[in-house]
Design a protein around this motif. Structure first.
Motif, PDB file in Angstrom:
ATOM      1  N   GLN A 134       0.807  -1.252  -0.105  1.00 28.43           N
ATOM      2  CA  GLN A 134       0.066   0.001   0.071  1.00 28.43           C
ATOM      3  C   GLN A 134       0.853   1.115  -0.007  1.00 28.43           C
ATOM      4  OE1 GLN A 134      -2.992  -0.411   2.862  1.00 28.43           O
ATOM      5  NE2 GLN A 134      -4.045  -2.004   2.101  1.00 28.43           N
ATOM      6  N   CYS A 135       1.960   1.250   0.845  1.00 28.91           N
ATOM      7  CA  CYS A 135       2.874   2.364   0.727  1.00 28.91           C
ATOM      8  C   CYS A 135       3.436   2.648  -0.915  1.00 28.91           C
ATOM      9  CB  CYS A 135       3.991   2.041   1.714  1.00 28.91           C
ATOM     10  SG  CYS A 135       3.543   2.120   3.314  1.00 28.91           S
ATOM     11  N   GLN A 136       3.803   1.450  -1.339  1.00 24.52           N
ATOM     12  CA  GLN A 136       4.185   1.524  -2.565  1.00 24.52           C
ATOM     13  C   GLN A 136       3.405   2.151  -3.760  1.00 24.52           C
ATOM     14  OE1 GLN A 136       7.371   1.101  -3.789  1.00 24.52           O
ATOM     15  NE2 GLN A 136       8.242  -0.089  -2.052  1.00 24.52           N
ATOM     16  N   LYS A 137       1.997   1.796  -3.426  1.00 19.76           N
ATOM     17  CA  LYS A 137       1.174   2.285  -4.319  1.00 19.76           C
ATOM     18  C   LYS A 137       0.611   3.772  -4.245  1.00 19.76           C
ATOM     19  CE  LYS A 137      -3.631   1.435  -6.244  1.00 19.76           C
ATOM     20  NZ  LYS A 137      -4.931   0.556  -6.160  1.00 19.76           N
ATOM     21  N   THR A 138       0.618   4.366  -2.876  1.00 25.23           N
ATOM     22  CA  THR A 138       0.603   5.305  -2.491  1.00 25.23           C
ATOM     23  C   THR A 138       1.535   6.472  -3.154  1.00 25.23           C
ATOM     24  OG1 THR A 138      -0.436   5.253  -0.360  1.00 25.23           O
ATOM     25  CG2 THR A 138       0.728   7.385  -0.805  1.00 25.23           C
ATOM     26  N   THR A 139       2.842   6.153  -3.254  1.00 24.48           N
ATOM     27  CA  THR A 139       4.064   6.649  -3.904  1.00 24.48           C
ATOM     28  C   THR A 139       3.776   6.855  -5.469  1.00 24.48           C
ATOM     29  OG1 THR A 139       5.598   5.992  -2.139  1.00 24.48           O
ATOM     30  CG2 THR A 139       6.361   6.787  -4.143  1.00 24.48           C
ATOM     31  N   ARG A 140       3.665   5.607  -6.021  1.00 27.40           N
ATOM     32  CA  ARG A 140       3.238   5.525  -7.418  1.00 27.40           C
ATOM     33  C   ARG A 140       1.953   6.571  -8.100  1.00 27.40           C
ATOM     34  NH1 ARG A 140      -0.279   3.006 -10.296  1.00 27.40           N
ATOM     35  NH2 ARG A 140      -1.110   1.619  -8.753  1.00 27.40           N
ATOM     36  N   MET A 141       1.066   6.527  -7.179  1.00 29.93           N
ATOM     37  CA  MET A 141      -0.379   7.508  -7.387  1.00 29.93           C
ATOM     38  C   MET A 141       0.284   8.892  -7.326  1.00 29.93           C
ATOM     39  SD  MET A 141      -3.434   5.359  -6.070  1.00 29.93           S
ATOM     40  CE  MET A 141      -4.738   6.537  -6.688  1.00 29.93           C
ATOM     41  N   LEU A 142       1.047   9.204  -6.116  1.00 32.18           N
ATOM     42  CA  LEU A 142       1.379  10.511  -6.031  1.00 32.18           C
ATOM     43  C   LEU A 142       2.551  10.903  -7.280  1.00 32.18           C
ATOM     44  CD1 LEU A 142       1.964  13.105  -4.321  1.00 32.18           C
ATOM     45  CD2 LEU A 142       3.653  11.820  -2.910  1.00 32.18           C
ATOM     46  N   ARG A 143       3.372  10.151  -7.673  1.00 35.22           N
ATOM     47  CA  ARG A 143       4.275  10.559  -8.596  1.00 35.22           C
ATOM     48  C   ARG A 143       3.378  10.895  -9.824  1.00 35.22           C
ATOM     49  NH1 ARG A 143       5.822   7.632 -12.656  1.00 35.22           N
ATOM     50  NH2 ARG A 143       5.304   5.682 -11.847  1.00 35.22           N
ATOM     51  N   GLU A 144       2.161  10.016 -10.182  1.00 33.04           N
ATOM     52  CA  GLU A 144       1.625   9.880 -11.390  1.00 33.04           C
ATOM     53  C   GLU A 144       0.557  11.404 -11.435  1.00 33.04           C
ATOM     54  OE1 GLU A 144      -0.632   6.394 -11.343  1.00 33.04           O
ATOM     55  OE2 GLU A 144       1.112   5.309 -12.238  1.00 33.04           O
ATOM     56  N   ARG A 145       0.073  11.625 -10.220  1.00 34.10           N
ATOM     57  CA  ARG A 145      -0.539  12.768 -10.076  1.00 34.10           C
ATOM     58  C   ARG A 145       0.419  14.190 -10.424  1.00 34.10           C
ATOM     59  NH1 ARG A 145      -1.171  17.425  -9.227  1.00 34.10           N
ATOM     60  NH2 ARG A 145      -2.370  18.495  -8.067  1.00 34.10           N
ATOM     61  N   LEU A 146       1.493  13.944  -9.903  1.00 29.07           N
ATOM     62  CA  LEU A 146       2.654  15.139 -10.099  1.00 29.07           C
ATOM     63  C   LEU A 146       2.991  15.204 -11.476  1.00 29.07           C
ATOM     64  CD1 LEU A 146       4.403  14.714  -6.541  1.00 29.07           C
ATOM     65  CD2 LEU A 146       2.768  16.600  -7.351  1.00 29.07           C
ATOM     66  N   GLY A 147       2.955  14.240 -12.070  1.00 27.48           N
ATOM     67  CA  GLY A 147       3.453  14.052 -13.491  1.00 27.48           C
ATOM     68  C   GLY A 147       4.898  14.088 -13.763  1.00 27.48           C
ATOM     69  N   TRP A 148       5.355  13.353 -12.613  1.00 26.48           N
ATOM     70  CA  TRP A 148       7.125  13.244 -12.643  1.00 26.48           C
ATOM     71  C   TRP A 148       7.447  11.855 -13.215  1.00 26.48           C
ATOM     72  CZ3 TRP A 148       8.241  14.961  -6.930  1.00 26.48           C
ATOM     73  CH2 TRP A 148       7.824  16.254  -6.879  1.00 26.48           C
ATOM     74  N   GLY A 149       8.868  11.839 -13.374  1.00 23.83           N
ATOM     75  CA  GLY A 149       9.442  10.583 -13.931  1.00 23.83           C
ATOM     76  C   GLY A 149       9.438   9.473 -12.878  1.00 23.83           C
ATOM     77  N   ALA A 150       9.887   8.197 -13.443  1.00 26.01           N
ATOM     78  CA  ALA A 150       9.918   6.997 -12.831  1.00 26.01           C
ATOM     79  C   ALA A 150      10.707   7.066 -11.561  1.00 26.01           C
ATOM     80  CB  ALA A 150      10.202   5.937 -13.662  1.00 26.01           C
ATOM     81  N   ASP A 151      11.916   7.722 -11.635  1.00 26.78           N
ATOM     82  CA  ASP A 151      12.852   7.829 -10.566  1.00 26.78           C
ATOM     83  C   ASP A 151      12.983   9.112  -9.787  1.00 26.78           C
ATOM     84  OD1 ASP A 151      14.948   6.225  -9.061  1.00 26.78           O
ATOM     85  OD2 ASP A 151      16.597   7.653  -9.752  1.00 26.78           O
ATOM     86  N   SER A 152      11.736   9.694  -9.722  1.00 31.52           N
ATOM     87  CA  SER A 152      11.674  11.063  -9.003  1.00 31.52           C
ATOM     88  C   SER A 152      11.340  11.140  -7.452  1.00 31.52           C
ATOM     89  CB  SER A 152      10.707  11.979  -9.946  1.00 31.52           C
ATOM     90  OG  SER A 152       9.265  11.441 -10.046  1.00 31.52           O
TER      91      SER A 152
END
Length: 352
Positions: free
Chosen positions: A237-255
Motif C-alpha cells: 500500500q505504501c508503494q501504491k501511494t507513492t506511485r499514485m502521487l508520482r503520477e498525479r504530479l506528472g513526474w518521472g519514474a525515479d523522481s
C-alpha cells in the motif's frame, strides 16, 4: 420519546426508568498516542503500554517482558523523553501530536455539524496514552451514541497500527452493557482525494523554494520484513501511494523514492532504510532532497525529531546541502475535507 435538553424519557416507561439520551451517531478518530509529559515516569508508562502491545512486538511474552521491564524501560524513557522535550508544545503543555489531533477534531466537528447538525458527535482517542479508546467510547455511549464509526488515521493498513487500534476499539465495546452498532473505516491509501492532498502539499512546498530538490523521498514508518512475508499489506500500500502521487504530479519514474524509517531491534525491516538511503544519495552527489511522510496524518516524534533531526543530519553529514521537510497534512483544510468525505461515505445508511 419526549426529549428534554440532553435527556429523554420513554413515553410508556415507569417514572423510575433510567433516562435515555437522544440517539446520536459517533465518529471517533484515533491516532497512535503520546505520553502525558516527557519526564521519566510519563515516558515509562507510555512506552510500556506501546511496547507491550503484541501487535507491535510479537515475541513471546516470557521472552520479551523481562527484557522490556528490566533493561529497555530503565534506559529508553530518558532518551525518548529528551527527544520529546525538544519538540514539546510548551505553551499548551502537550506533544505536537496531541495539539494537531485536537485541531483536526475541531475541524472535523465543524464539517460534520454543517452536514448533519447535532445528530453526529465527533471525538478523538489515542491507542496508547490519553484519552484512551475505552474512556472516549464510554463518553460517546453516555452521550447517546447508538452507532459509532471508528476512524483510525492511518492511510495505509498495518497490523501494528490500524489493526491494534481496531482491537482496542472492540475491547472497549465489549465492556458496554448496551453495545452500540459499530463500523471501522478501511485504509484510504489510494483514495484520489488523499492523493490530491499529498500532491498539493508537495506543490506548495516546492513553490516556496528557490531551487527545486533533486529528489523527493517518501519516508514511511517501518516494520519488520517478516510481517510482509506473513501477509501484511502495508508495504504494497505504501508503494501504491507513492506511485499514485508520482503520477498525479506528472513526474518521472525515479523522481520519488519510497523508504522506511524508525527501525527497532536487530531483525531485518522493510528496506531501504531512510536514514541510510539519504546518506547514500548524498555520497553519490545528490545535493538537494525533500522528505515527506505520507503514512502519518499528523506530525509527531517520528517526523519532527527523527526526520528533521537524525535523517537530516545523516544527509548533511554525507555531503548533502539542502534538506527540505514537507509537513504532514495535519489540519490543512484540504486534508480535513478529505477526512470528512471519507467519514461521510462510511456513514451511508446510518445518516442521510
Amino acid at each position: 420519546m419526549k426529549d428534554t435538553p440532553g435527556h429523554g424519557r420513554l413515553a410508556h416507561a415507569p417514572a423510575d426508568h433510567p433516562a435515555v439520551k437522544p440517539a446520536k451517531v459517533g465518529v471517533l478518530i484515533a491516532n497512535l498516542g503520546t505520553p502525558d509529559n516527557y519526564d521519566y515516569w510519563s515516558m515509562r508508562r507510555y512506552l510500556n503500554e506501546f511496547l507491550s502491545d503484541e501487535r507491535v512486538i510479537d515475541l513471546p511474552r516470557w521472552k520479551w517482558q523481562p527484557l522490556l521491564q528490566l533493561i529497555i524501560l530503565t534506559k529508553r524513557p530518558f532518551s525518548s523523553g529528551k527527544n520529546y522535550k525538544s519538540i514539546w508544545n510548551h505553551d499548551r503543555g502537550e506533544s505536537p501530536l496531541m495539539t494537531i489531533t485536537k485541531d483536526q477534531t475541531a475541524a472535523l466537528v465543524a464539517r460534520m455539524e454543517a452536514a448533519f447538525g447535532d445528530s453526529v458527535m465527533v471525538d478523538f482517542c489515542m491507542r496508547y496514552g490519553n484519552p484512551s479508546t475505552e474512556s472516549v467510547v464510554e463518553k460517546m455511549v453516555k452521550a447517546g451514541c447508538e452507532k459509532i464509526l471508528f476512524f483510525p488515521l492511518y492511510p495505509q493498513y498495518a497490523g501494528a497500527t490500524t489493526a491494534t487500534a481496531n482491537d482496542q476499539f472492540f475491547r472497549a465495546l465489549m465492556k458496554q452493557p448496551w453495545q452500540p452498532a459499530a463500523r471501522t473505516v478501511p485504509a484510504y491509501f489510494d483514495n484520489p482525494l488523499y492523493i490530491e492532498a499529498l500532491a498539493q502539499s508537495v506543490e506548495t512546498a516546492y513553490a516556496g523554494l528557490e531551487v527545486k530538490p533533486d529528489l523527493l523521498i517518501a519516508s514511511y514508518h517501518g516494520m519488520p520484513k517478516r510481517y510482509l512475508m506473513q501477509g501484511d499489506p502495508y508495504h504494497c500500500q505504501c508503494q501504491k501511494t507513492t506511485r499514485m502521487l508520482r503520477e498525479r504530479l506528472g513526474w518521472g519514474a525515479d523522481s520519488i523514492h519510497t523508504t522506511f524509517q524508525s527501525v527497532f531491534g536487530r531483525e531485518e525491516w522493510l528496506k531501504p532504510y531512510t536514514v541510510e538511503h539519504v546518506a547514500e544519495l548524498a555520497k553519490k552527489g545528490v545535493k538537494r532532497i525533500a522528505v515527506m511522510a505520507p503514512a502519518f496524518s499528523a506530525d509527531c516524534i517520528e517526523t519532527l525529531e527523527e526526520i528533521q533531526g537524525e535523517i537530516r543530519e545523516a544527509f548533511e553529514h554525507a555531503g548533502g546541502e539542502s534538506f527540505t521537510y514537507i509537513p504532514c497534512l495535519n489540519d490543512d483544510a484540504l486534508h480535513m475535507d478529505v477526512l470528512a468525505h471519507i467519514a461521510t461515505e462510511n456513514l451511508r445508511g446510518w445518516l442521510d
